[in-house]
Design a protein around this motif. Structure first.
Motif, PDB file in Angstrom:
ATOM      1  N   ARG A 158       0.810  -1.211   0.000  1.00 22.10           N
ATOM      2  CA  ARG A 158       0.000   0.000   0.000  1.00 22.10           C
ATOM      3  C   ARG A 158       0.849   1.270   0.000  1.00 22.10           C
ATOM      4  O   ARG A 158       0.617   2.198  -0.776  1.00 22.10           O
ATOM      5  CB  ARG A 158      -0.942  -0.018   1.208  1.00 22.10           C
ATOM      6  CG  ARG A 158      -2.014   1.074   1.185  1.00 22.10           C
ATOM      7  CD  ARG A 158      -2.938   0.921   2.399  1.00 22.10           C
ATOM      8  NE  ARG A 158      -4.152   1.714   2.257  1.00 22.10           N
ATOM      9  CZ  ARG A 158      -4.277   2.982   2.610  1.00 22.10           C
ATOM     10  NH1 ARG A 158      -3.224   3.634   3.114  1.00 22.10           N
ATOM     11  NH2 ARG A 158      -5.422   3.621   2.448  1.00 22.10           N
ATOM     12  N   ALA A 159       1.847   1.315   0.879  1.00 22.84           N
ATOM     13  CA  ALA A 159       2.681   2.512   0.970  1.00 22.84           C
ATOM     14  C   ALA A 159       3.437   2.748  -0.333  1.00 22.84           C
ATOM     15  O   ALA A 159       3.553   3.886  -0.807  1.00 22.84           O
ATOM     16  CB  ALA A 159       3.656   2.386   2.141  1.00 22.84           C
ATOM     17  N   GLN A 164       4.305   5.463  -5.538  1.00 25.32           N
ATOM     18  CA  GLN A 164       4.414   5.343  -6.990  1.00 25.32           C
ATOM     19  C   GLN A 164       3.402   6.237  -7.699  1.00 25.32           C
ATOM     20  O   GLN A 164       3.692   6.789  -8.758  1.00 25.32           O
ATOM     21  CB  GLN A 164       4.231   3.887  -7.410  1.00 25.32           C
ATOM     22  CG  GLN A 164       4.532   3.641  -8.883  1.00 25.32           C
ATOM     23  CD  GLN A 164       4.471   2.170  -9.243  1.00 25.32           C
ATOM     24  OE1 GLN A 164       3.451   1.507  -9.062  1.00 25.32           O
ATOM     25  NE2 GLN A 164       5.585   1.642  -9.741  1.00 25.32           N
ATOM     26  N   ALA A 165       2.218   6.387  -7.100  1.00 25.60           N
ATOM     27  CA  ALA A 165       1.219   7.280  -7.697  1.00 25.60           C
ATOM     28  C   ALA A 165       1.745   8.702  -7.778  1.00 25.60           C
ATOM     29  O   ALA A 165       1.557   9.400  -8.789  1.00 25.60           O
ATOM     30  CB  ALA A 165      -0.072   7.231  -6.893  1.00 25.60           C
ATOM     31  N   LEU A 166       2.418   9.157  -6.734  1.00 25.85           N
ATOM     32  CA  LEU A 166       3.010  10.492  -6.762  1.00 25.85           C
ATOM     33  C   LEU A 166       4.059  10.593  -7.860  1.00 25.85           C
ATOM     34  O   LEU A 166       4.119  11.589  -8.592  1.00 25.85           O
ATOM     35  CB  LEU A 166       3.636  10.821  -5.406  1.00 25.85           C
ATOM     36  CG  LEU A 166       2.705  11.289  -4.292  1.00 25.85           C
ATOM     37  CD1 LEU A 166       3.492  11.476  -3.007  1.00 25.85           C
ATOM     38  CD2 LEU A 166       2.002  12.589  -4.680  1.00 25.85           C
ATOM     39  N   GLU A 167       4.897   9.577  -7.991  1.00 26.14           N
ATOM     40  CA  GLU A 167       5.930   9.583  -9.025  1.00 26.14           C
ATOM     41  C   GLU A 167       5.303   9.631 -10.418  1.00 26.14           C
ATOM     42  O   GLU A 167       5.746  10.381 -11.298  1.00 26.14           O
ATOM     43  CB  GLU A 167       6.810   8.341  -8.883  1.00 26.14           C
ATOM     44  CG  GLU A 167       7.638   8.294  -7.606  1.00 26.14           C
ATOM     45  CD  GLU A 167       8.340   6.955  -7.428  1.00 26.14           C
ATOM     46  OE1 GLU A 167       8.201   6.096  -8.331  1.00 26.14           O
ATOM     47  OE2 GLU A 167       9.010   6.766  -6.404  1.00 26.14           O
ATOM     48  N   ARG A 181      -1.013  16.776  -3.782  1.00 28.26           N
ATOM     49  CA  ARG A 181      -0.338  15.539  -3.393  1.00 28.26           C
ATOM     50  C   ARG A 181      -1.188  14.704  -2.434  1.00 28.26           C
ATOM     51  O   ARG A 181      -1.235  13.472  -2.557  1.00 28.26           O
ATOM     52  CB  ARG A 181       1.018  15.864  -2.754  1.00 28.26           C
ATOM     53  CG  ARG A 181       1.983  16.562  -3.702  1.00 28.26           C
ATOM     54  CD  ARG A 181       3.246  17.015  -2.983  1.00 28.26           C
ATOM     55  NE  ARG A 181       4.017  15.900  -2.476  1.00 28.26           N
ATOM     56  CZ  ARG A 181       4.952  15.273  -3.166  1.00 28.26           C
ATOM     57  NH1 ARG A 181       5.225  15.658  -4.415  1.00 28.26           N
ATOM     58  NH2 ARG A 181       5.626  14.273  -2.635  1.00 28.26           N
ATOM     59  N   ALA A 182      -1.869  15.365  -1.535  1.00 26.85           N
ATOM     60  CA  ALA A 182      -2.699  14.633  -0.572  1.00 26.85           C
ATOM     61  C   ALA A 182      -3.816  13.887  -1.284  1.00 26.85           C
ATOM     62  O   ALA A 182      -4.127  12.739  -0.950  1.00 26.85           O
ATOM     63  CB  ALA A 182      -3.267  15.588   0.469  1.00 26.85           C
ATOM     64  N   ARG A 183      -4.416  14.528  -2.296  1.00 24.92           N
ATOM     65  CA  ARG A 183      -5.510  13.876  -3.016  1.00 24.92           C
ATOM     66  C   ARG A 183      -4.995  12.704  -3.831  1.00 24.92           C
ATOM     67  O   ARG A 183      -5.636  11.648  -3.886  1.00 24.92           O
ATOM     68  CB  ARG A 183      -6.219  14.888  -3.929  1.00 24.92           C
ATOM     69  CG  ARG A 183      -7.415  14.316  -4.661  1.00 24.92           C
ATOM     70  CD  ARG A 183      -8.288  15.418  -5.252  1.00 24.92           C
ATOM     71  NE  ARG A 183      -7.596  16.223  -6.239  1.00 24.92           N
ATOM     72  CZ  ARG A 183      -7.529  15.910  -7.539  1.00 24.92           C
ATOM     73  NH1 ARG A 183      -8.113  14.814  -7.981  1.00 24.92           N
ATOM     74  NH2 ARG A 183      -6.900  16.696  -8.379  1.00 24.92           N
ATOM     75  N   GLY A 189      -4.414   5.176  -2.221  1.00 24.48           N
ATOM     76  CA  GLY A 189      -4.642   4.292  -1.088  1.00 24.48           C
ATOM     77  C   GLY A 189      -6.033   3.704  -1.098  1.00 24.48           C
ATOM     78  O   GLY A 189      -6.233   2.507  -0.813  1.00 24.48           O
ATOM     79  N   ARG A 190      -7.014   4.524  -1.455  1.00 21.47           N
ATOM     80  CA  ARG A 190      -8.391   4.039  -1.524  1.00 21.47           C
ATOM     81  C   ARG A 190      -8.521   2.980  -2.614  1.00 21.47           C
ATOM     82  O   ARG A 190      -9.189   1.956  -2.420  1.00 21.47           O
ATOM     83  CB  ARG A 190      -9.330   5.211  -1.807  1.00 21.47           C
ATOM     84  CG  ARG A 190     -10.813   4.856  -1.828  1.00 21.47           C
ATOM     85  CD  ARG A 190     -11.645   6.088  -2.172  1.00 21.47           C
ATOM     86  NE  ARG A 190     -13.062   5.791  -2.222  1.00 21.47           N
ATOM     87  CZ  ARG A 190     -13.993   6.624  -2.684  1.00 21.47           C
ATOM     88  NH1 ARG A 190     -13.636   7.834  -3.116  1.00 21.47           N
ATOM     89  NH2 ARG A 190     -15.260   6.262  -2.705  1.00 21.47           N
ATOM     90  N   ALA A 191      -7.882   3.200  -3.753  1.00 23.95           N
ATOM     91  CA  ALA A 191      -7.935   2.225  -4.843  1.00 23.95           C
ATOM     92  C   ALA A 191      -7.264   0.920  -4.418  1.00 23.95           C
ATOM     93  O   ALA A 191      -7.777  -0.174  -4.717  1.00 23.95           O
ATOM     94  CB  ALA A 191      -7.266   2.797  -6.093  1.00 23.95           C
TER      95      ALA A 191
END
Length: 281
Positions: A158-159, A164-167, A181-183, A189-191
């Motif tokens: 998860r982490a 990776q999503a941010l990257e 970034r928070a969104r 994480g929700r996905a």
């Protein structure tokens, strides 16, 4: 609340937002993405414009059926399915929820599915909105860095998925808008919590590559159409949107400077208004 229906031999998970008296608007999400990638706030803006919004998980994503028995795609092997099959899923889903026809909007791969749906079932599509999409896999290929982000080895926990999503969105997101970034992290994480299936994403990507070009078939469409695209999209460059609009008779093209391969929150109101103008607000 997430609901499920049987359609085209699979189960499809979906959510309904707004009054059933609103104009029916079906939202189709893209590669590896889930219905939760249509942000709640954006959906509420569409509801405020008079729509009854339904968002759903494509096969091999989220809480809909995953074709685990097909395994991960391998080089040279035939695709487990095509975009036409995803369009058939969508038509069957509309049957299951009692929608003989709807306004349809799709993003990225979802735009490709929406195009296929309009081609295969023109009477079911009242209007077509194709967002950051393309009429074929070889039209407007991604930049080298965007392709690398798309095909990067999936994170394992998860982490790592959130990191990776941010990257990824640092590469393919909108350079003209500050990344929330928070969104991005929260959505990833929700996905992950709903479903994590990299092999399913691989099967969807194989379907895109195996489905060929829709340019000539799009010329047969007669419903009102809108094409929305970011001018700074590195994953499906703006030429993909231009090619889509050129292929559909009478389609209206709207491009946004600074927008990449996402929907920046500051543009939500304008995008919602454009869709509403098309659907008859």
């Amino acid at each position: 609340m997430t609901l499920r229906v049987a359609a085209n031999g699979i189960d499809i998970a979906y959510e309904s937002i707004g009054s059933p008296d609103g104009r029916p608007l079906l939202l189709i999400m893209g590669l590896g993405a889930q219905l939760t990638h249509w942000d709640d706030g954006f959906c509420e803006l569409l509801v405020e414009q008079g729509h009854h919004v339904v968002r759903f998980d494509n096969r091999d994503a989220g809480l809909s059926t995953h074709l685990h028995d097909q395994g991960a795609p391998t080089t040279g092997a035939p695709s487990a399915y095509l975009l036409d099959d995803l369009a058939d899923d969508t038509a069957g889903f509309m049957d299951a929820i009692g929608w003989p026809a709807a306004h349809v909007a799709g993003a990225s791969m979802g735009g490709m599915i929406a195009q296929s749906l309009a081609i295969r079932y023109p009477a079911r599509v009242l209007t077509l909105t194709s967002i950051m999409s393309t009429p074929g896999p070889t039209v407007a290929p991604p930049t080298e860095s965007a392709f690398a982000a798309l095909t990067a080895r999936p994170a394992a926990d998860r982490a790592a998925v959130m990191a990776q999503a941010l990257e990824t969105y640092t590469v393919i997101g909108s350079p003209g808008y500050a990344m929330d970034r928070a969104r991005v992290v929260q959505r990833a994480g929700r996905a992950f919590d709903r479903c994590f299936d990299p092999a399913g994403t691989g099967r969807q990507l194989a379907a895109i590559m195996a489905s060929g070009d829709r340019t000539d078939l799009l010329a047969s469409l007669t419903m009102p159409a809108l094409v929305l695209h970011g001018e700074d999209d590195p994953l499906i460059p703006v030429e993909g949107g231009r090619a889509t609009a050129a292929a559909i008779p009478g389609a209206r093209l709207v491009t946004y400077p600074g927008m990449g391969h996402d929907l920046p929150e500051p543009l939500w109101p304008e995008i919602a208004r454009e869709i509403a103008k098309l659907t008859g607000a």
